[in-house]
Design a protein around this motif. Structure first.
Motif, short mmCIF file in Angstrom:
data_model
loop_
_atom_site.label_atom_id
_atom_site.label_comp_id
_atom_site.label_asym_id
_atom_site.label_seq_id
_atom_site.Cartn_x
_atom_site.Cartn_y
_atom_site.Cartn_z
N PRO A 102 0.82 -1.21 0.00
CA PRO A 102 0.00 0.00 0.00
C PRO A 102 0.86 1.27 0.00
O PRO A 102 0.75 2.13 0.87
N ILE A 103 1.73 1.37 -0.98
CA ILE A 103 2.59 2.55 -1.16
C ILE A 103 2.08 3.29 -2.38
O ILE A 103 1.93 2.69 -3.46
N MET A 104 1.79 4.59 -2.22
CA MET A 104 1.26 5.37 -3.35
C MET A 104 2.32 6.33 -3.88
O MET A 104 2.92 7.09 -3.13
N LEU A 105 2.49 6.29 -5.20
CA LEU A 105 3.35 7.23 -5.92
C LEU A 105 2.43 8.14 -6.73
O LEU A 105 1.53 7.66 -7.40
N LYS A 106 2.69 9.45 -6.65
CA LYS A 106 1.79 10.40 -7.30
C LYS A 106 2.59 11.51 -7.97
O LYS A 106 3.58 12.00 -7.43
N PHE A 107 2.15 11.91 -9.18
CA PHE A 107 2.69 13.05 -9.91
C PHE A 107 1.55 14.04 -10.13
O PHE A 107 0.51 13.66 -10.67
N LEU A 108 1.75 15.28 -9.73
CA LEU A 108 0.73 16.31 -9.87
C LEU A 108 1.35 17.55 -10.49
O LEU A 108 2.33 18.09 -9.95
N ARG A 109 0.80 17.98 -11.63
CA ARG A 109 1.29 19.22 -12.24
C ARG A 109 0.86 20.37 -11.35
O ARG A 109 -0.30 20.67 -11.20
N LEU A 117 6.24 19.91 -11.40
CA LEU A 117 5.56 18.67 -11.02
C LEU A 117 5.81 18.41 -9.54
O LEU A 117 6.95 18.45 -9.08
N LEU A 118 4.74 18.16 -8.81
CA LEU A 118 4.86 17.74 -7.42
C LEU A 118 4.90 16.22 -7.42
O LEU A 118 3.94 15.57 -7.84
N VAL A 119 6.01 15.66 -6.97
CA VAL A 119 6.20 14.22 -6.93
C VAL A 119 6.12 13.80 -5.48
O VAL A 119 6.80 14.37 -4.63
N SER A 120 5.26 12.82 -5.19
CA SER A 120 5.13 12.38 -3.80
C SER A 120 5.04 10.87 -3.70
O SER A 120 4.60 10.19 -4.64
N CYS A 121 5.46 10.38 -2.55
CA CYS A 121 5.36 8.96 -2.24
C CYS A 121 4.88 8.85 -0.79
O CYS A 121 5.48 9.44 0.10
N ARG A 122 3.79 8.13 -0.60
CA ARG A 122 3.25 7.92 0.74
C ARG A 122 3.45 6.47 1.13
O ARG A 122 2.97 5.55 0.47
N VAL A 123 4.20 6.29 2.24
CA VAL A 123 4.44 4.97 2.81
C VAL A 123 3.89 5.03 4.23
O VAL A 123 4.53 5.61 5.12
N ASP A 128 2.32 6.52 7.22
CA ASP A 128 2.17 7.92 7.63
C ASP A 128 3.27 8.81 7.09
O ASP A 128 3.24 10.03 7.27
N ASP A 129 4.27 8.22 6.46
CA ASP A 129 5.41 8.97 5.93
C ASP A 129 5.09 9.49 4.53
O ASP A 129 4.77 8.72 3.63
N LEU A 130 5.17 10.80 4.35
CA LEU A 130 4.96 11.42 3.04
C LEU A 130 6.24 12.11 2.61
O LEU A 130 6.74 12.99 3.29
N ARG A 131 6.78 11.67 1.48
CA ARG A 131 7.97 12.31 0.90
C ARG A 131 7.52 13.01 -0.36
O ARG A 131 6.88 12.39 -1.21
N GLN A 132 7.88 14.29 -0.50
CA GLN A 132 7.48 14.99 -1.72
C GLN A 132 8.47 16.09 -2.06
O GLN A 132 9.18 16.60 -1.20
N ILE A 133 8.46 16.43 -3.33
CA ILE A 133 9.32 17.50 -3.85
C ILE A 133 8.69 18.07 -5.10
O ILE A 133 8.02 17.36 -5.85
N ASN A 134 8.91 19.35 -5.33
CA ASN A 134 8.44 20.03 -6.52
C ASN A 134 9.63 20.15 -7.47
O ASN A 134 10.65 20.72 -7.10
#
Length: 149
Positions: free
Chosen positions: A81-88, A94-100, A102-108
């Motif tokens: 149940p790990i989500m990878l997401k790309f959001l313009r 692009l906002l790139v995020s990975c949720r593992v 409760d841990d959310l890692r993201q960068i623009n």
């Protein structure tokens, strides 16, 4: 700066860069491995999130293919149940995020730089795996096509 590296998980639990792989993975149906993704010094993906790496690359290829039309794409890992997401987030960003959990890692990041790095790494992965696992090459070719179309 965007760094993308694919590693295969060996039977003993160690990881090997896909470029150095000369032997077939033990199970052609379930190729274990990881994608390390570092963007501007932020580690988005690491070997801690290993999974079925060829399936994960296929999911990422589909995300890259759908992103221009949708502006937001996401996927769960094949077996976790790990989500990878790309959001313009804005023009060219692009906002790139990975949720593992409760841990959310993201960068623009720069969209063009990020997608170019993923396309290059994905292409190299599918090319190598087509040679190592020729019986899977048709599926790998389909996923490779999604990277560039």
């Amino acid at each position: 700066m965007i760094e993308v590296q694919t590693l295969l998980r060996l039977p003993d639990g160690a990881f090997l860069q896909v470029e150095a792989c000369e032997e077939r993975p033990p199970n052609a149906q379930y190729v274990e491995g990881a994608i390390e993704l570092i963007a501007d010094g932020v580690q988005i993906l690491s070997v801690a999130e290993w999974d079925y790496v060829d399936q994960l690359w296929s999911y990422i290829s589909d995300m890259i293919h759908a992103l221009p039309k949708q502006g937001e794409v996401s996927t769960y890992f094949p077996d976790q149940p790990i989500m990878l997401k790309f959001l313009r987030s804005s023009s060219g960003r692009l906002l790139v995020s990975c949720r593992v959990g409760d841990d959310l890692r993201q960068i623009n990041v720069s969209e063009s730089e990020f997608l170019a790095a993923l396309r290059s790494a994905g292409e190299a992965f599918f090319e190598k795996m087509s040679r190592v696992l020729p019986e899977n090459s048709q599926g790998y070719d389909i996923a490779r096509h999604s990277l560039t179309s």
